[in-house]
Design a protein around this motif. Structure first.
Motif, mmCIF file in Angstrom:
data_model
loop_
_atom_site.group_PDB
_atom_site.id
_atom_site.type_symbol
_atom_site.label_atom_id
_atom_site.label_comp_id
_atom_site.label_asym_id
_atom_site.label_seq_id
_atom_site.Cartn_x
_atom_site.Cartn_y
_atom_site.Cartn_z
ATOM 1 N N ASP A 65 -8.810 -12.869 0.890
ATOM 2 C CA ASP A 65 -8.154 -11.696 1.464
ATOM 3 C C ASP A 65 -7.328 -10.933 0.433
ATOM 4 N N GLY A 66 -7.579 -11.228 -0.844
ATOM 5 C CA GLY A 66 -6.849 -10.538 -1.894
ATOM 6 C C GLY A 66 -7.776 -10.116 -3.017
ATOM 7 N N TYR A 67 -7.166 -9.854 -4.175
ATOM 8 C CA TYR A 67 -7.912 -9.388 -5.337
ATOM 9 C C TYR A 67 -7.332 -10.050 -6.585
ATOM 10 N N VAL A 102 0.862 -1.182 0.000
ATOM 11 C CA VAL A 102 0.000 0.000 0.000
ATOM 12 C C VAL A 102 0.898 1.232 0.000
ATOM 13 N N PRO A 103 0.862 2.053 -1.059
ATOM 14 C CA PRO A 103 1.813 3.168 -1.161
ATOM 15 C C PRO A 103 1.549 4.266 -0.140
ATOM 16 N N LYS A 104 2.641 4.814 0.365
ATOM 17 C CA LYS A 104 2.554 5.934 1.306
ATOM 18 C C LYS A 104 2.876 7.255 0.625
ATOM 19 N N THR A 105 3.518 7.179 -0.549
ATOM 20 C CA THR A 105 3.844 8.358 -1.344
ATOM 21 C C THR A 105 3.623 8.026 -2.815
ATOM 22 N N PRO A 106 3.438 9.028 -3.659
ATOM 23 C CA PRO A 106 3.297 8.774 -5.103
ATOM 24 C C PRO A 106 4.667 8.532 -5.737
ATOM 25 N N HIS A 107 5.193 7.348 -5.531
ATOM 26 C CA HIS A 107 6.559 7.025 -5.940
ATOM 27 C C HIS A 107 6.617 6.747 -7.443
ATOM 28 N N PRO A 161 -2.647 -7.356 -0.686
ATOM 29 C CA PRO A 161 -2.027 -6.117 -0.237
ATOM 30 C C PRO A 161 -1.452 -6.268 1.176
ATOM 31 N N PHE A 162 -0.369 -5.546 1.419
ATOM 32 C CA PHE A 162 0.057 -5.394 2.805
ATOM 33 C C PHE A 162 0.588 -3.988 3.023
ATOM 34 N N GLU A 216 -6.602 5.986 -6.614
ATOM 35 C CA GLU A 216 -7.451 4.920 -7.140
ATOM 36 C C GLU A 216 -7.149 3.552 -6.523
ATOM 37 N N GLY A 217 -6.264 3.521 -5.521
ATOM 38 C CA GLY A 217 -6.027 2.279 -4.790
ATOM 39 C C GLY A 217 -5.046 1.314 -5.424
ATOM 40 N N TYR A 218 -4.219 1.797 -6.328
ATOM 41 C CA TYR A 218 -3.174 0.943 -6.899
ATOM 42 C C TYR A 218 -2.140 0.596 -5.821
ATOM 43 N N LEU A 219 -1.404 -0.485 -6.059
ATOM 44 C CA LEU A 219 -0.410 -0.976 -5.105
ATOM 45 C C LEU A 219 0.967 -1.009 -5.754
ATOM 46 N N TRP A 220 2.005 -0.811 -4.945
ATOM 47 C CA TRP A 220 3.360 -0.993 -5.461
ATOM 48 C C TRP A 220 3.616 -2.473 -5.714
ATOM 49 N N ASN A 221 4.231 -2.790 -6.824
ATOM 50 C CA ASN A 221 4.588 -4.174 -7.141
ATOM 51 C C ASN A 221 5.848 -4.544 -6.356
ATOM 52 N N ALA A 222 5.695 -5.413 -5.348
ATOM 53 C CA ALA A 222 6.800 -5.704 -4.431
ATOM 54 C C ALA A 222 7.770 -6.749 -4.947
ATOM 55 N N GLY A 223 7.421 -7.463 -6.007
ATOM 56 C CA GLY A 223 8.320 -8.498 -6.506
ATOM 57 C C GLY A 223 8.453 -9.685 -5.570
ATOM 58 N N ILE A 224 7.406 -9.972 -4.809
ATOM 59 C CA ILE A 224 7.326 -11.134 -3.921
ATOM 60 C C ILE A 224 6.144 -11.968 -4.395
#
Length: 452
Positions: A161-163, A142-147, A245-246, A183-191
């Motif tokens: 518990d996912g999507y 879950v992003p904390k900044t617009p990286h 998401p985490f 819009e609720g996008y998530l960072w791709n963590a590569g895990i």
């Protein structure tokens, strides 16, 4: 649960701290453990040591084994003949696990990420595990900044518990990143987390050139397989991909700006690992093993190693990889190695160097020895600083104690061994021309390196 740890990268984004032969995953950036060692300990939350598979390469395999020894963990180490990106590496390890257990649940971790371990992390992994019969699961932070330095995932329909994954999107510009956050996008963590049989089934369907390559032995497989990531090669094509998401502290440490963001800072916003004196410096990242002082310098990264100094604005550190490329074009060995070089028996540090002499500090780990070897172009003088050395010098077998020395003439077969339980420290003075690691002719070697 089985775990695959990807540890084969030749990262240059943290140059000069990281080099091709010593990338960031093996550097103890925080505390006394490297990111790789932290990843192994994280894997132990869900897997037994013999259920962990580390995928690395010939350059780093001895470094991997040494760092595993340091944390007293013995697991499986798979060596890639050459790097072909993440999909072949994951396929290689998954096939090994499939041989043991066809329906094994597999967690895939990167060895160069920093993340917060705790209840949120373990709960997310367990939630992903429940979805693995039907989906290949990736994790989204879950992003904390617009990286702008990360790829994003757009979640779709809710499942457990996912999507379901609606889309993978590339690294955005700042305005697009702000829109993604809203819009609720998530960072791709590569895990990733999946069952071995489902992953291989999807790989066979959507990446048959990768899957079919591994019907051969590993050397032939890596000749035939394309170089491709799991995202491009599989996840963006399959309809059976989910995201869990985490909301945790996570960073891929892809630049010194990222390293600064997670480092402890003083009241002036300076992140310093040793000594820094300034009347006015603010928001600087200072990494050095000696005193650094500045006047009128702020918002700057100063990375000082024994042989390379890099200075640039912190917000420009994403471009440091270009320095590595410029050095590589000049065939400069500093892009690959530090003054300290890891060896399977320990390490050596270059102290002084000229065209005709070279001084090194050797550290041999307990009960280790260098190869039985000789040199055509140089002689060597060994002075034992601490410990007891067992030396083969031609037809002589010598015991050399601290404060004592021995001289090895060019062309003489020789051996240096540490029979003790403590590290052996030796100062080596080489004389000759040319002075090169190519002038090592191994006759016997405990680590099965090339003999000549």
């Amino acid at each position: 649960m089985y775990t695959i740890i990807l540890a084969g990268g030749f990262g240059t984004r943290l140059f000069p701290l990281s080099r091709s032969n010593y990338p960031k995953q093996f550097i103890p950036l925080f505390g006394d453990k490297s990111l790789f060692q932290k990843a192994v300990l994280r894997a132990l939350l869900f897997s037994k040591p013999d259920e962990i598979f580390v995928v690395t390469n010939d350059t780093h395999k001895f470094l991997v084994n040494d760092q595993l020894r340091q944390i007293a963990v013995s697991c499986n180490v798979l060596e890639e003949p050459c790097g072909k990106n993440t999909l072949p590496a994951i396929t290689y390890a998954s096939l090994k696990i499939y041989e043991k257990k066809k329906e094994a649940v597999i967690l895939v971790l990167s060895s160069d990420q920093l993340l917060e371990e705790g209840e949120v992390y373990t709960s997310a992994v367990r939630a992903a595990e429940k979805l693995t019969r039907e989906y290949i699961v990736t994790f989204g932070v879950v992003p904390k900044t617009p990286h702008t330095g990360y790829g994003y995932i757009r979640p779709g329909d809710k499942i457990g518990d996912g999507y379901k994954v609606a889309a993978f999107v590339e690294k955005p510009d700042i305005r697009t990143a702000e829109k993604y956050m809203k819009e609720g996008y998530l960072w791709n963590a590569g895990i990733f987390c999946f069952s071995a049989d489902l992953f291989l089934k999807e790989c066979r369907r959507y990446a048959p050139d990768v899957f079919d390559a591994f019907k051969n032995d590993v050397l032939e497989a890596y000749k035939r397989t394309p170089k491709i990531s799991i995202d491009y090669g599989l996840l963006e094509k399959s309809s059976k991909v989910a995201v869990v998401p985490f909301s945790i502290a996570w960073n891929d440490l892809g630049s010194f700006e990222a390293l600064y963001s997670v480092s402890e800072k003083n009241e002036e916003g300076n992140a310093v690992n040793f000594e820094y004196v300034t009347p006015d410096g603010k928001n600087n990242l200072i990494i050095s093993e000696r005193l650094v002082s500045t006047i009128g310098i702020s918002d700057t990264a100063i990375i000082d190693t024994t042989d390379v100094l890099v200075i640039c604005p912190t917000n420009q550190t994403q471009k440091i990889g270009t320095i590595s490329e410029l050095l590589r074009q000049k065939n400069d060995e500093r892009v690959d190695t530090h003054t300290t070089v890891q060896r399977p028996w320990g390490c050596y540090t270059t102290l002084l160097k000229s065209e005709t002499y070279l001084d090194k500090r050797l550290i041999l780990n307990p009960h280790n020895r260098i190869s039985l070897q000789y040199h055509n172009h140089r002689s060597e003088h060994w002075v034992v600083v601490s410990g007891i050395a067992e030396v083969t010098n031609g037809d002589k077998l010598l015991t050399v104690k601290a404060g004592e020395s021995t001289f090895v003439l060019a062309g003489t077969l020789h051996h240096l061994a540490n029979p003790g339980n403590d590290a052996l420290e030796v100062i080596e003075v080489q004389n000759g021309h040319p002075l090169s690691e190519d002038d090592i002719f191994r006759c016997e070697d405990d680590f099965h390196r090339e003999t000549k």
